[in-house]
Scaffold this active site. Structure first.
Site, PDB file in Angstrom:
ATOM      1  N   ASP A   1      -4.015  10.133  15.208  1.00 50.46           N
ATOM      2  CA  ASP A   1      -4.481  10.026  13.870  1.00 50.46           C
ATOM      3  C   ASP A   1      -5.252   8.453  13.903  1.00 50.46           C
ATOM      4  O   ASP A   1      -4.958   7.738  13.034  1.00 50.46           O
ATOM      5  CB  ASP A   1      -3.292   9.742  12.900  1.00 50.46           C
ATOM      6  CG  ASP A   1      -3.583   9.927  11.515  1.00 50.46           C
ATOM      7  OD1 ASP A   1      -4.665  10.492  11.414  1.00 50.46           O
ATOM      8  OD2 ASP A   1      -2.945   9.630  10.660  1.00 50.46           O
TER       9      ASP A   1
ATOM     10  N   GLY B   1       0.958  -1.193  -0.033  1.00 51.27           N
ATOM     11  CA  GLY B   1       0.019  -0.013  -0.058  1.00 51.27           C
ATOM     12  C   GLY B   1       0.880   1.200  -0.106  1.00 51.27           C
ATOM     13  O   GLY B   1       2.194   1.221  -0.096  1.00 51.27           O
TER      14      GLY B   1
ATOM     15  N   LYS C   1       8.031  -0.179   5.981  1.00 48.70           N
ATOM     16  CA  LYS C   1       7.360   1.282   5.370  1.00 48.70           C
ATOM     17  C   LYS C   1       8.855   2.147   4.996  1.00 48.70           C
ATOM     18  O   LYS C   1       9.809   2.296   5.933  1.00 48.70           O
ATOM     19  CB  LYS C   1       6.679   1.879   6.676  1.00 48.70           C
ATOM     20  CG  LYS C   1       6.175   3.295   6.043  1.00 48.70           C
ATOM     21  CD  LYS C   1       4.897   3.638   6.983  1.00 48.70           C
ATOM     22  CE  LYS C   1       5.133   4.016   8.491  1.00 48.70           C
ATOM     23  NZ  LYS C   1       4.157   4.599   9.053  1.00 48.70           N
TER      24      LYS C   1
ATOM     25  N   GLY D   1       0.939   5.821   0.979  1.00 49.09           N
ATOM     26  CA  GLY D   1       0.169   6.960   1.738  1.00 49.09           C
ATOM     27  C   GLY D   1       0.855   8.294   1.599  1.00 49.09           C
ATOM     28  O   GLY D   1       1.994   8.190   0.844  1.00 49.09           O
TER      29      GLY D   1
ATOM     30  N   PHE E   1       3.488   9.406   3.544  1.00 50.30           N
ATOM     31  CA  PHE E   1       4.598   9.810   3.664  1.00 50.30           C
ATOM     32  C   PHE E   1       5.512   8.658   3.026  1.00 50.30           C
ATOM     33  O   PHE E   1       6.638   8.492   3.321  1.00 50.30           O
ATOM     34  CB  PHE E   1       4.790   9.873   5.096  1.00 50.30           C
ATOM     35  CG  PHE E   1       4.624  10.704   5.786  1.00 50.30           C
ATOM     36  CD1 PHE E   1       4.133  12.070   5.342  1.00 50.30           C
ATOM     37  CD2 PHE E   1       4.427  10.845   7.337  1.00 50.30           C
ATOM     38  CE1 PHE E   1       3.932  13.362   5.991  1.00 50.30           C
ATOM     39  CE2 PHE E   1       3.999  11.999   7.831  1.00 50.30           C
ATOM     40  CZ  PHE E   1       4.073  13.318   7.259  1.00 50.30           C
ATOM     41  N   GLY E   2       4.985   7.853   2.492  1.00 53.37           N
ATOM     42  CA  GLY E   2       5.901   6.721   1.518  1.00 53.37           C
ATOM     43  C   GLY E   2       4.947   5.446   1.173  1.00 53.37           C
ATOM     44  O   GLY E   2       3.961   5.349   1.234  1.00 53.37           O
TER      45      GLY E   2
END
Length: 850
Positions: free
Chosen positions: A656, A539, A560, A541, A543-544
């Site tokens: 978050d 996946g 990540k 997002g 930030f990366g």
């Protein structure tokens, strides 16, 4: 048609007779107990007589409902200690012919309980209310337990104890609304099974029915047609000590078929029966053994110990207690037993109780800690496939393992497996039983962390004042001064070189010594090899990207890779400093990180079932989350947040919380992830001033003034709960304009008293449990109060979900949505126009396994 009328007439007669026989209490100990299997609504039972009705070996019991089955007799009863200070409501199994005063009743055994962790006292009341909710209240009126079946679409008609011992709430069509078989405690009855998401949990001891150390559950594997039956320790993380494959067919998967305890067999394991009419049950006992019990005419005997044939007597985590060593002959001993300098037995007459350290480990004196090496010694879970993921990299040097353990106070031992199966070192946070492998061809070693004695730490100075002693003192002082001066020069040089290095590099190296806890530092080349050159993307997002990787021992991980500079650096530091130093079953575990040149990568445990959003928002999948699974996930999230807010050394605001940051493992346990925006707060701080961060739609109103508390996470949690209950996003551009915002829609439906209209319509089980879902919505409303001071703490939410506290009344349904900055709103509109996700995801939105 006549048969149907006769059946309905019989049911009506039973209910009428039941209502006449039921009383609000047990008034007289001399009266014969009423024997009946069914009760109707508006019936209650109260413990208000301190005298006993029936006596078992360790408790008194008072029958509420009673059923004679084919093999056994079952009772729904109050079970109390002899002082009537701790009572639970439970189902008992027994083999008997009659109920008479003072009869032992053939040693009744508790096989299910409602309130095992929350016992009640004299004058507690069990009530089947008019609206069909079965509740248990303590003597002071406090609600302790409930089936949450009141009102809604249930139309509960009565309570039934079936012939197989299942406690059932049924509706006017005799359909099951709720059943105890779906909420097992520590036992299984014949015909009962386990499905994914359910588990047995042992009692603490034979005399203490509260939840103990061991659990048995069906665990999802990498394939939907293959599962594990896993017995494990309820530690953090849970360690498995037994696993057995469960093969499923396509029909089984779609219909969530359970792993059943049939007559004389369980998961292919044979259970010997004395006769076809013998009463049986299976229990996960306080020592971790899964035993089948059978009535032999005079007592309950163990006929099969279901796990021992596979793992042996020494394969149980507490076979010889903490720090105890189990030998092949089943004998228990202590490490360093020959000298007895480090460990001693807790009870020399009962060596299986384990051992204790002579000098307890002190986190404040870690410089005086060392290791006791135990060669040819192994740990109980060394062959477990599900726990292999927690091994360190096989390339990790032994000395690095020891250093990592010494740096972390929670680490109790190092388990060295580098010489077998290509596995690495393993850091143990619990010191369960060890296994002596003398005579076996297994080259494994355990290093137990021990504290040096006080005399070794602080030698007692001699009282002699001779010239020789003075000379020695002079030499020592001179050496110390010289050493101090040398250290000062080294430190000053390091600071100078570090400042020079910062002038030539945009990013500073992130040293492993800066990381609290035990995450491993990987090189960029190691991670590139693990991820096959970052080939399998899970996946992405803001930030990366996140990639699937595999450690050298075969353990799957999620890697990540962060992109960017300033904000990414802050996110990276926040993530490592936060999650790297804490461990909780409902928080995703950080395995390692990479900080090399401009590369910033984080390595997490791999979460097989991906993020929560894919399970509640996507509609093109065969398997969905039912009501019980969603309730469990809500509880898991609440426990994780309660830990962050109240149980850590520093408060941690996540900032978050959203479905994309809630991940599900193969047990369907929910774990909170992505701490890139989190903030660490000192315990004595109640609020903090910070800049806007998070995801629109989940931001609390107080973000407008930038002064926040942990209640911003409570608000986000409330939004997530509503999304789970309604099966839709809080901001859904595909809906008509008046229904686009979930909170606005919810407010309107609440005013119209039509909240059932917004229960997830794509899930039949959610519709079936509509009343419970609506009740859970009140928890969400409490968390969404515009005035943050009126929101509950997350520990308070946990108590509500456990049934020990009620939701506050007079809730405000005028939810305030914080204004979204114009740039963010424009970005959201652009996403809508391009058909992208409707919720802007700030730092990541990942739906696949990770």
């Amino acid at each position: 048609m006549d048969d149907q009328r006769r059946s309905c007439l019989c049911c009506a007669i039973v209910l009428v007779l039941t209502s006449l026989m039921c009383s609000s209490s047990f008034h007289s100990v001399n009266a014969q107990p009423v024997v009946y299997p069914i009760a109707n609504v508006s019936t209650s039972w109260t413990i208000n007589d301190p005298l006993r009705v029936f006596k078992a070996s360790d408790f008194f019991w008072r029958p509420i409902l009673f059923r004679r089955g084919l093999r056994s007799r079952f009772s729904l009863a109050f079970c109390c200690d002899f002082a009537y200070t701790a009572c639970i409501v439970g189902v008992l199994i027994q083999k008997q012919t009659s109920l008479e005063k003072d009869q032992i009743a053939d040693a009744p055994q508790l096989v299910w309980s409602a309130n095992r962790n929350h016992p009640v006292k004299l004058n507690a009341t069990l009530q089947l209310t008019q609206d069909g909710n079965l509740t248990l209240s303590d003597s002071d009126g406090t609600s302790v337990w409930s089936t949450y079946t009141g009102g809604g679409n249930y139309s509960v008609a009565g309570l039934n104890l079936t012939e197989d011992g299942n406690l059932v709430l049924f509706d006017r069509n005799n359909a099951m609304v709720w059943q105890s078989f779906h909420h097992p405690t520590d036992s299984l009855l014949v015909g009962q099974g386990l499905v994914l998401g359910q588990k047995l949990t042992s009692s603490t001891s034979a005399s203490n029915w509260s939840q103990g150390l061991f659990s048995l559950a069906v665990v999802q594997s990498d394939s939907y047609y293959y599962q594990y039956l896993s017995a494990y320790v309820e530690s953090h993380p849970p360690w498995s000590y037994f696993e057995s494959a469960v093969h499923l067919y396509y029909y089984d998967v779609l219909n969530n078929v359970s792993l059943k305890f049939e007559n004389e067999s369980f998961n292919g394991l044979l259970i010997r029966a004395a006769s076809s009419s013998s009463a049986q049950f299976i229990r996960l006992d306080p020592d971790g053994h899964l035993r089948a019990y059978e009535w032999d005419g005079s007592n309950w005997n163990v006929v099969t110990d279901l796990l021992t044939s596979d793992i042996g007597d020494c394969g149980y985590p507490m076979a010889c207690g903490n720090y105890g060593i189990c030998s092949s002959n089943g004998q228990c001993g202590c490490p360093d037993e020959a000298t007895s300098n480090t460990f001693r037995q807790i009870n020399s007459k009962l060596p299986n109780l384990g051992c204790s350290l002579v000098t307890p480990i002190s986190c404040n004196n870690s410089q005086y800690q060392t290791f006791l090496e135990l060669k040819n010694t192994s740990y109980f879970f060394s062959n477990s496939e599900l726990t292999n993921r927690y091994y360190l990299n096989e390339q990790t040097e032994l000395e690095d393992c020891k250093k990592s353990c010494l740096k972390n106070c929670s680490c109790k031992a190092v388990y060295d497996l580098r010489n077998i199966s290509n596995k690495g070192c393993f850091l143990l946070s619990e010191a369960f039983s060890l296994i002596n492998n003398e005579g076996r061809d297994e080259n494994v070693t355990v290093f137990l962390k021990v504290q040096k004695s006080l005399t070794a730490q602080y030698p007692i100075p001699s009282q002699t004042n001779s010239p020789q002693k003075k000379s020695q003192v002079t030499i020592i002082l001179g050496s110390s001064f010289g050493a101090f001066f040398g250290v000062f020069l080294v430190v000053a040089s390091c600071i100078f070189l570090f400042k020079k290095k910062r002038e030539f590099e945009d990013f500073d190296e992130f040293s492993v010594d800066q990381v609290p806890g035990m995450p491993t530092k990987f090189s960029y080349e190691e991670l590139r090899a693990m991820t096959n050159n970052f080939n399998h993307k899970l996946g992405e997002g803001g930030f990366g990207l996140v990639f699937q990787g595999t450690l050298s021992d075969g353990t799957n991980v999620a890697v990540k890779r962060l992109n960017g500079f300033g904000q990414v650096k802050k996110s990276f530091l926040a993530e490592v400093e936060t999650i790297g130093s804490i461990h909780h079953v409902n928080l995703v575990r950080l395995i390692g990180f990479c900080a090399e040149k401009s590369y910033r990568l984080l390595v997490y445990e791999y979460m097989f079932n991906g993020s929560l959003d894919k399970w509640i928002f996507q509609r093109h999948q065969e398997l969905t989350l039912g009501w019980q699974s969603r309730r469990k996930i809500i509880m898991d999230i609440a426990k994780g947040l309660a830990y962050l807010h109240e149980d850590c050394r520093q408060k941690i605001f996540h900032l978050d919380i959203k479905p994309q940051n809630i991940l599900l493992d193969e047990y369907c346990n929910a774990k909170i992830s992505d701490f890139g925006l989190s903030k660490l707060i000192d315990k004595d701080q109640s609020q903090v001033v910070t800049t806007l961060r998070g995801t629109p739609g989940y931001l609390a109103p107080e973000w407008l003034n930038s002064i926040i508390t942990e209640k911003v996470d409570v608000y986000s949690f409330g939004v997530v709960v509503l999304e789970m209950l309604c099966g839709r996003k809080n901001l859904d551009w595909s809906q008509p304009e008046e229904d686009m915002h979930l909170l606005s829609l919810f407010k309107r439906k609440a005013e119209e008293e039509r909240l059932n209209d917004i229960v997830d319509k794509c899930n039949d089980e959610m519709q079936l449990h509509g009343a419970e879902v609506v009740e859970m919505m009140r928890v969400a409303v409490w968390c969404l109060q515009s005035d943050f001071s009126r929101r509950p703490s997350m520990s308070g939410v946990v108590k509500v979900l456990e049934g020990s506290v009620d939701v506050e009344n007079n809730l405000d349904y005028n939810f305030t949505n914080p204004a979204i900055p114009r740039s963010i709103a424009a970005a959201g509109q652009q996403e809508h126009a391009t058909g992208a996700a409707t919720t802007l995801l700030f730092p990541s939105a990942l739906s696949g396994p990770r």
